[in-house]
Design a protein around this motif. Structure first.
Motif, PDB file in Angstrom:
ATOM      1  N   PHE A 104     -62.728  76.193  -4.559  1.00 42.08           N
ATOM      2  CA  PHE A 104     -61.439  76.411  -3.906  1.00 42.08           C
ATOM      3  C   PHE A 104     -61.220  75.422  -2.772  1.00 42.08           C
ATOM      4  O   PHE A 104     -60.107  74.933  -2.554  1.00 42.08           O
ATOM      5  CB  PHE A 104     -61.357  77.853  -3.394  1.00 42.08           C
ATOM      6  CG  PHE A 104     -59.986  78.258  -2.926  1.00 42.08           C
ATOM      7  CD1 PHE A 104     -58.848  77.847  -3.596  1.00 42.08           C
ATOM      8  CD2 PHE A 104     -59.825  79.072  -1.804  1.00 42.08           C
ATOM      9  CE1 PHE A 104     -57.581  78.228  -3.179  1.00 42.08           C
ATOM     10  CE2 PHE A 104     -58.564  79.456  -1.381  1.00 42.08           C
ATOM     11  CZ  PHE A 104     -57.438  79.026  -2.064  1.00 42.08           C
ATOM     12  N   ASN A 105     -62.290  75.093  -2.067  1.00 42.46           N
ATOM     13  CA  ASN A 105     -62.181  74.121  -0.984  1.00 42.46           C
ATOM     14  C   ASN A 105     -61.735  72.761  -1.518  1.00 42.46           C
ATOM     15  O   ASN A 105     -60.845  72.114  -0.952  1.00 42.46           O
ATOM     16  CB  ASN A 105     -63.521  73.992  -0.261  1.00 42.46           C
ATOM     17  CG  ASN A 105     -63.478  73.007   0.885  1.00 42.46           C
ATOM     18  OD1 ASN A 105     -63.924  71.871   0.777  1.00 42.46           O
ATOM     19  ND2 ASN A 105     -62.933  73.436   2.004  1.00 42.46           N
ATOM     20  N   TYR A 106     -62.311  72.338  -2.630  1.00 39.01           N
ATOM     21  CA  TYR A 106     -61.917  71.062  -3.230  1.00 39.01           C
ATOM     22  C   TYR A 106     -60.497  71.141  -3.787  1.00 39.01           C
ATOM     23  O   TYR A 106     -59.746  70.157  -3.740  1.00 39.01           O
ATOM     24  CB  TYR A 106     -62.891  70.670  -4.337  1.00 39.01           C
ATOM     25  CG  TYR A 106     -64.107  69.926  -3.837  1.00 39.01           C
ATOM     26  CD1 TYR A 106     -63.987  68.835  -2.977  1.00 39.01           C
ATOM     27  CD2 TYR A 106     -65.393  70.291  -4.243  1.00 39.01           C
ATOM     28  CE1 TYR A 106     -65.096  68.151  -2.522  1.00 39.01           C
ATOM     29  CE2 TYR A 106     -66.515  69.601  -3.797  1.00 39.01           C
ATOM     30  CZ  TYR A 106     -66.366  68.532  -2.938  1.00 39.01           C
ATOM     31  OH  TYR A 106     -67.465  67.843  -2.487  1.00 39.01           O
ATOM     32  N   SER A 111     -55.269  69.099  -3.774  1.00 40.55           N
ATOM     33  CA  SER A 111     -53.832  69.356  -3.887  1.00 40.55           C
ATOM     34  C   SER A 111     -53.082  68.780  -2.702  1.00 40.55           C
ATOM     35  O   SER A 111     -52.005  68.205  -2.853  1.00 40.55           O
ATOM     36  CB  SER A 111     -53.575  70.860  -3.992  1.00 40.55           C
ATOM     37  OG  SER A 111     -54.163  71.396  -5.149  1.00 40.55           O
ATOM     38  N   CYS A 112     -53.658  68.927  -1.528  1.00 43.66           N
ATOM     39  CA  CYS A 112     -53.039  68.409  -0.316  1.00 43.66           C
ATOM     40  C   CYS A 112     -52.942  66.887  -0.368  1.00 43.66           C
ATOM     41  O   CYS A 112     -51.931  66.303   0.034  1.00 43.66           O
ATOM     42  CB  CYS A 112     -53.831  68.867   0.901  1.00 43.66           C
ATOM     43  SG  CYS A 112     -53.130  68.364   2.492  1.00 43.66           S
ATOM     44  N   GLY A 120     -52.290  73.714   3.015  1.00 49.47           N
ATOM     45  CA  GLY A 120     -52.316  74.984   3.731  1.00 49.47           C
ATOM     46  C   GLY A 120     -51.505  76.109   3.125  1.00 49.47           C
ATOM     47  O   GLY A 120     -51.217  77.098   3.801  1.00 49.47           O
ATOM     48  N   ILE A 121     -51.166  76.028   1.846  1.00 47.69           N
ATOM     49  CA  ILE A 121     -50.304  77.066   1.267  1.00 47.69           C
ATOM     50  C   ILE A 121     -51.006  78.427   1.196  1.00 47.69           C
ATOM     51  O   ILE A 121     -50.351  79.471   1.186  1.00 47.69           O
ATOM     52  CB  ILE A 121     -49.794  76.684  -0.126  1.00 47.69           C
ATOM     53  CG1 ILE A 121     -50.959  76.556  -1.117  1.00 47.69           C
ATOM     54  CG2 ILE A 121     -48.980  75.403  -0.087  1.00 47.69           C
ATOM     55  CD1 ILE A 121     -50.514  76.527  -2.563  1.00 47.69           C
ATOM     56  N   ASP A 122     -52.335  78.432   1.143  1.00 49.14           N
ATOM     57  CA  ASP A 122     -53.049  79.700   1.056  1.00 49.14           C
ATOM     58  C   ASP A 122     -52.908  80.540   2.323  1.00 49.14           C
ATOM     59  O   ASP A 122     -53.098  81.760   2.294  1.00 49.14           O
ATOM     60  CB  ASP A 122     -54.538  79.461   0.782  1.00 49.14           C
ATOM     61  CG  ASP A 122     -55.198  78.668   1.892  1.00 49.14           C
ATOM     62  OD1 ASP A 122     -54.798  77.505   2.108  1.00 49.14           O
ATOM     63  OD2 ASP A 122     -56.110  79.218   2.547  1.00 49.14           O
ATOM     64  N   ALA A 128     -43.078  83.196   3.276  1.00 48.77           N
ATOM     65  CA  ALA A 128     -43.153  81.736   3.285  1.00 48.77           C
ATOM     66  C   ALA A 128     -43.716  81.212   1.962  1.00 48.77           C
ATOM     67  O   ALA A 128     -43.265  80.183   1.448  1.00 48.77           O
ATOM     68  CB  ALA A 128     -44.010  81.261   4.448  1.00 48.77           C
ATOM     69  N   PHE A 129     -44.697  81.934   1.408  1.00 51.22           N
ATOM     70  CA  PHE A 129     -45.262  81.499   0.130  1.00 51.22           C
ATOM     71  C   PHE A 129     -44.223  81.617  -0.980  1.00 51.22           C
ATOM     72  O   PHE A 129     -44.131  80.745  -1.846  1.00 51.22           O
ATOM     73  CB  PHE A 129     -46.500  82.328  -0.223  1.00 51.22           C
ATOM     74  CG  PHE A 129     -47.218  81.809  -1.442  1.00 51.22           C
ATOM     75  CD1 PHE A 129     -48.180  80.814  -1.330  1.00 51.22           C
ATOM     76  CD2 PHE A 129     -46.918  82.301  -2.703  1.00 51.22           C
ATOM     77  CE1 PHE A 129     -48.824  80.318  -2.444  1.00 51.22           C
ATOM     78  CE2 PHE A 129     -47.558  81.809  -3.830  1.00 51.22           C
ATOM     79  CZ  PHE A 129     -48.512  80.821  -3.691  1.00 51.22           C
TER      80      PHE A 129
END
Length: 288
Positions: A104-106, A111-112, A120-122, A128-129
């Motif tokens: 998930f970190n990768y 994606s960023c 930072g969408i998570d 906002a999402f």
């Protein structure tokens, strides 16, 4: 609630994506080798042999993804191989958490890098999402798919944390984006994940088997029945949940009777046939 998604199954199929990603960042002279290995793995009939080989690829890909100048594709490929290996071949919960965390970190970093609007969408709140998701379009399908799969792997390995589990609806929304704009993407696998989410719980506890049934059938249809995983999971999750033994038996018999060889799907189909045999073996006991 213990979230049970078909990460351990679909992850075999995801090898197609991660190995394709390999050739985009491995040094040029290794491209031909990476493509050859990719094709060999996906069309190999023995999942155990592939499982034994995957740690080598995990280390190789991680070494590229860790570089300061690593691009988004490298990091997304690392995310997918970590999620694939954790889901398909790791039983220990502690190790699953470590590997899914890395996946998930990768996925977040990759994606960023690929598109700044994904940064930072998570951490966005529900409103906002939703606004973010409403602005996505067809070009966002690959990122939505890769991000949601890594997110689901992370959620699954942290199902005992209600704060993490609360993000399930966000990952589900991203899968909805894939289905909305390109439901046939990766043989309709987004439908398979949505089906699994809908059939995680029995109806009395909020499950939606009818919704799951629709998604399973679309996954089968979109792959022309050649994605055996969809049939196995249809039997495991829907037929067992609704105690439909006839459907359960027919789906699994169909899988066992079919030729698993299919370009890009042979590995997953061979693994699915192993699962079908196990489910049939325990059928009489389950439906007694």
């Amino acid at each position: 609630m213990k979230l049970k998604l078909p990460i351990q199954l679909v992850s075999l199929f995801l090898t197609a994506i991660l190995m394709a990603g390999c050739s985009s960042f491995v040094e040029q002279q290794a491209d031909k080798f990476a493509n050859s290995v990719s094709e060999t793995m996906l069309n190999f009939e023995d999942p155990e042999t592939v499982g034994s080989a995957m740690p080598t690829f995990l280390i190789l890909i991680d070494s590229f993804a860790r570089k300061p100048d690593a691009g988004g594709k490298a990091q997304l490929s690392a995310a997918q191989i970590y999620g694939a290996y954790a889901g398909a071949f790791v039983e220990d919960p502690r190790r699953k958490k470590i590997l899914s965390d890395k996946a998930f970190n990768y996925a977040q970093k990759g994606s960023c890098q690929m598109n700044k609007k994904w940064c930072g969408i998570d951490s966005l709140d529900a409103a906002a999402f939703q606004e973010f998701a409403d602005e996505l379009h067809k070009d966002d399908v690959p990122l939505a798919y890769a991000y949601s799969i890594a997110w689901l792997s992370f959620i699954q390995s942290h199902s005992d944390d209600w704060n993490v589990l609360a993000d399930l609806s966000k990952a589900q929304r991203l899968l909805g984006i894939v289905v909305e704009f390109d439901e046939g993407y990766e043989h309709g696998t987004a439908h398979l994940y949505l089906a699994a989410i809908a059939t995680t719980l029995p109806p009395a506890l909020g499950g939606k088997p009818d919704v799951g049934k629709h998604h399973f059938e679309r996954a089968i249809e979109l792959s022309n029945g050649r994605n055996f995983l969809a049939k196995v999971e249809y039997a495991r999750r829907y037929a067992r949940l609704t105690f439909d033994q006839d459907l359960h038996h027919q789906l699994l018999e169909d899988v066992l009777a079919a030729d698993p060889h299919e370009p890009g799907l042979t590995l997953m189909n061979a693994w699915s046939q192993q699962q079908a045999a196990l489910l049939l073996e325990g059928e009489s006991e389950y439906f007694e």
